[in-house]
Design an enzyme around this catalytic site. Structure first.
Site, mmCIF file in Angstrom:
data_model
loop_
_atom_site.group_PDB
_atom_site.id
_atom_site.type_symbol
_atom_site.label_atom_id
_atom_site.label_comp_id
_atom_site.label_asym_id
_atom_site.label_seq_id
_atom_site.Cartn_x
_atom_site.Cartn_y
_atom_site.Cartn_z
ATOM 1 N N HIS A 133 57.617 59.269 33.958
ATOM 2 C CA HIS A 133 58.583 58.677 34.895
ATOM 3 C C HIS A 133 59.992 59.161 34.576
ATOM 4 O O HIS A 133 60.445 59.049 33.441
ATOM 5 C CB HIS A 133 58.529 57.150 34.836
ATOM 6 C CG HIS A 133 57.388 56.578 35.620
ATOM 7 N ND1 HIS A 133 57.367 55.296 36.107
ATOM 8 C CD2 HIS A 133 56.224 57.149 36.030
ATOM 9 C CE1 HIS A 133 56.237 55.097 36.771
ATOM 10 N NE2 HIS A 133 55.532 56.203 36.728
ATOM 11 N N TYR A 188 62.297 46.683 38.621
ATOM 12 C CA TYR A 188 62.712 45.449 37.950
ATOM 13 C C TYR A 188 63.584 44.702 38.948
ATOM 14 O O TYR A 188 64.670 45.190 39.303
ATOM 15 C CB TYR A 188 63.556 45.754 36.711
ATOM 16 C CG TYR A 188 62.780 46.315 35.540
ATOM 17 C CD1 TYR A 188 62.256 45.478 34.559
ATOM 18 C CD2 TYR A 188 62.587 47.693 35.385
ATOM 19 C CE1 TYR A 188 61.570 45.990 33.459
ATOM 20 C CE2 TYR A 188 61.902 48.211 34.297
ATOM 21 C CZ TYR A 188 61.393 47.353 33.335
ATOM 22 O OH TYR A 188 60.713 47.868 32.245
ATOM 23 N N PRO A 199 59.644 41.000 26.980
ATOM 24 C CA PRO A 199 59.075 42.268 27.465
ATOM 25 C C PRO A 199 59.966 43.063 28.419
ATOM 26 O O PRO A 199 59.637 44.199 28.736
ATOM 27 C CB PRO A 199 57.786 41.828 28.180
ATOM 28 C CG PRO A 199 57.999 40.397 28.510
ATOM 29 C CD PRO A 199 58.912 39.836 27.483
ATOM 30 N N LYS A 210 60.137 47.145 24.974
ATOM 31 C CA LYS A 210 60.498 47.642 23.641
ATOM 32 C C LYS A 210 59.525 47.230 22.531
ATOM 33 O O LYS A 210 59.638 47.713 21.403
ATOM 34 C CB LYS A 210 61.921 47.174 23.264
ATOM 35 C CG LYS A 210 63.001 47.836 24.076
ATOM 36 C CD LYS A 210 63.161 49.301 23.696
ATOM 37 C CE LYS A 210 63.914 50.106 24.719
ATOM 38 N NZ LYS A 210 63.243 51.317 25.177
ATOM 39 N N TYR A 250 66.652 52.690 27.476
ATOM 40 C CA TYR A 250 65.304 52.562 28.036
ATOM 41 C C TYR A 250 64.383 53.670 27.515
ATOM 42 O O TYR A 250 63.252 53.405 27.118
ATOM 43 C CB TYR A 250 65.365 52.581 29.571
ATOM 44 C CG TYR A 250 64.110 52.030 30.205
ATOM 45 C CD1 TYR A 250 64.037 50.695 30.598
ATOM 46 C CD2 TYR A 250 62.983 52.835 30.382
ATOM 47 C CE1 TYR A 250 62.881 50.179 31.161
ATOM 48 C CE2 TYR A 250 61.826 52.324 30.942
ATOM 49 C CZ TYR A 250 61.777 51.001 31.334
ATOM 50 O OH TYR A 250 60.627 50.485 31.880
HETATM 51 C C1 PHB Z 1 53.869 46.710 31.934
HETATM 52 O O1 PHB Z 1 53.502 47.671 32.644
HETATM 53 O O2 PHB Z 1 53.058 45.898 31.494
HETATM 54 C C2 PHB Z 1 55.309 46.552 31.605
HETATM 55 C C3 PHB Z 1 56.204 47.543 31.988
HETATM 56 C C4 PHB Z 1 57.542 47.396 31.707
HETATM 57 C C5 PHB Z 1 57.987 46.271 31.044
HETATM 58 C C6 PHB Z 1 57.106 45.290 30.639
HETATM 59 C C7 PHB Z 1 55.752 45.424 30.927
HETATM 60 O O3 PHB Z 1 59.319 46.127 30.788
#
Ligand code: PHB
Ligand code: APR
Length: 389
Positions: free
Chosen positions: A72, A200, A292, A296, A384
């Site tokens: 990505h 997000y 989450p 990280k 990130y």
């Molecule tokens: C996930 O795909 O489970 C996932 C992706 C990004 C995050 C948290 C969980 O920040």
């Protein structure tokens, strides 16, 4: 029994450390409380920083990730219908890999089995002994018998609820914690991901995240009450709530289907200092937890492992004690930055019940800054994809 390093815990931290040590010819034994099937049944986040990707490549464990994972170049942050694209490639010249933690753990187990290195499963009642002396050993029970392994060092990779951290006397350990007043309700569904990148989303109805595992497997989350029972959330109500929180363009076209997994996770920030005590070193969730948001958890575990593997290689292969002495300092310096980033992303994107109107305005100003300022986007992108080791 005797070995050089006893690794407590066969999750991603313990397995990754084991592979570094195997490659360097340093003897190690992993003690895992559960079975391999149990460890592999846990569903966790799915974003790998470049540093984690590079470790797997260097260890020769990246074939499946490089074939099945998705690179990505950026991610989308949204607030109601406004979208901000964060371009990782432009700001950092690097990318992240979408590849589930469960898959990483599977590949690490394959690597360990190919090396013929040992994992003792269903090891119970582990006790760390003589950690401050030169006669360190670990005791555990298996099959009704007590066993003992003498060792030089112990790596505590046994997660947040393990025994290793508790073996550092409370008088010598400081714990820093923040519990967030919400949780994440997550589902897996065999549907096409809504977008090629993660979204997000913050909205008047709260946070949501659109993620994925592959072309026909989506992972979605919504902010919920941490005490919610996932069984009381029907799929239909979940999809409705998710669609309220993401930009209309995506809400209108999302493919919905039955969930194949549904769970609620609490959100917590936690750090234990120091991360070493005598001959014991802590790695991963045993020493720290992040919420989450920003993915990280696994990646910070991987950077701890990198520093510890480096320290043990310097000690055993070059007779250089400097890495062993400074492990906690080196690891914590990076841990705190990951803590800051996860806390900041969580603060930016969630609804906090205790927030005043002023706090809400601050959150919106933070979003506006991100939208208008390429430097703010660059800082997000750098954190990130992962700060350098
Ligand atoms: C996930 O795909 O489970 C996932 C992706 C990004 C995050 C948290 C969980 O920040
Ligand atoms: N004895 C032996 N093994 C133990 C004990 C114990 N007393 N306690 C826990 N374990 C095992 C668990 O069964 C688990 O397999 O230690 C392992 C710890 O694994 P994780 O909890 O996955 O922690 P870690 O390997 O540090 O991985 C960090 O995983 O939890 C996520 O968000 C986290 O992504 C991050 C990553």
């Amino acid at each position: 029994m005797r070995t050089q390093v006893v690794i407590i815990g066969g999750g991603p931290s313990g397995l990754l450390l084991g592979q570094h040590l195997n490659k360097a010819g340093i003897e190690n034994i992993i003690l895992e409380r559960k079975t391999k099937e149990y460890v592999l049944s846990r569903i966790r986040a799915g974003i790998l920083e470049i540093g984690t990707v590079n470790q797997l490549r260097e260890l020769g464990l990246a074939q499946r990730m490089d074939k099945e994972g998705f690179v990505h170049n950026g991610t989308v942050i949204s607030y109601n219908d406004e979208q901000i694209r964060i371009d990782f490639a432009e700001h950092t010249n690097t990318t992240v890999m979408v590849y589930g933690q469960t898959e990483v753990t599977f590949d690490l187990y394959q690597g360990r089995e190919a090396d013929g290195a040992s994992v003792i499963y269903e090891a119970e009642d582990i006790i760390l002994q003589e950690v401050k002396s030169d006669a360190t050993y670990v005791e555990f029970k298996k099959g009704g018998k007590t066993h003992k392994i003498d060792c030089d060092y112990i790596a505590g990779c046994d997660g947040f609820h393990g025994v290793s951290r508790q073996s550092i006397p409370i008088t010598h350990r400081k714990e820093f914690e923040k519990i967030y007043p919400f949780g994440w309700l997550g589902i897996l569904s065999e549907t096409k991901p809504i977008h090629e990148e993660l979204i997000y989303a913050n909205s008047d109805a709260g946070f949501a995240l659109c993620s994925m595992r592959n072309a026909n497997l989506s992972r979605y989350y919504i902010q919920c009450d941490a005490r919610d029972n996932p069984k009381e959330w029907s799929d239909q109500v979940f999809w409705e709530e998710l669609r309220r929180r993401i930009p209309t363009e995506f809400a209108d076209t999302i493919e919905m289907g039955p969930s194949i997994e549904k769970s609620v996770a609490p959100l917590r920030s936690f750090v234990c200092e120091p991360m070493q005590w005598g001959r014991l070193f802590l790695c991963g969730d045993a020493a720290h937890i992040v919420p989450p948001t920003g993915a990280k958890g696994l990646n910070t575990a991987a950077s701890d492992v990198y520093y510890l593997a480096d320290a043990l290689k310097r000690h055993y292969l070059q007779g250089d004690p400097s890495g062993v002495k400074t492990y906690s300092q080196r690891a914590l310096a990076r841990v705190w930055k990951a803590e800051r980033f996860s806390w900041w992303m969580t603060s930016l994107l969630h609804h906090f019940p205790e927030h005043s109107k002023f706090d809400q305005k601050m959150q919106m100003a933070d979003v506006a800054l991100l939208k208008s300022n390429p430097n703010a986007q660059a800082v997000l992108a750098q954190n990130y994809v992962g700060l350098p080791y």
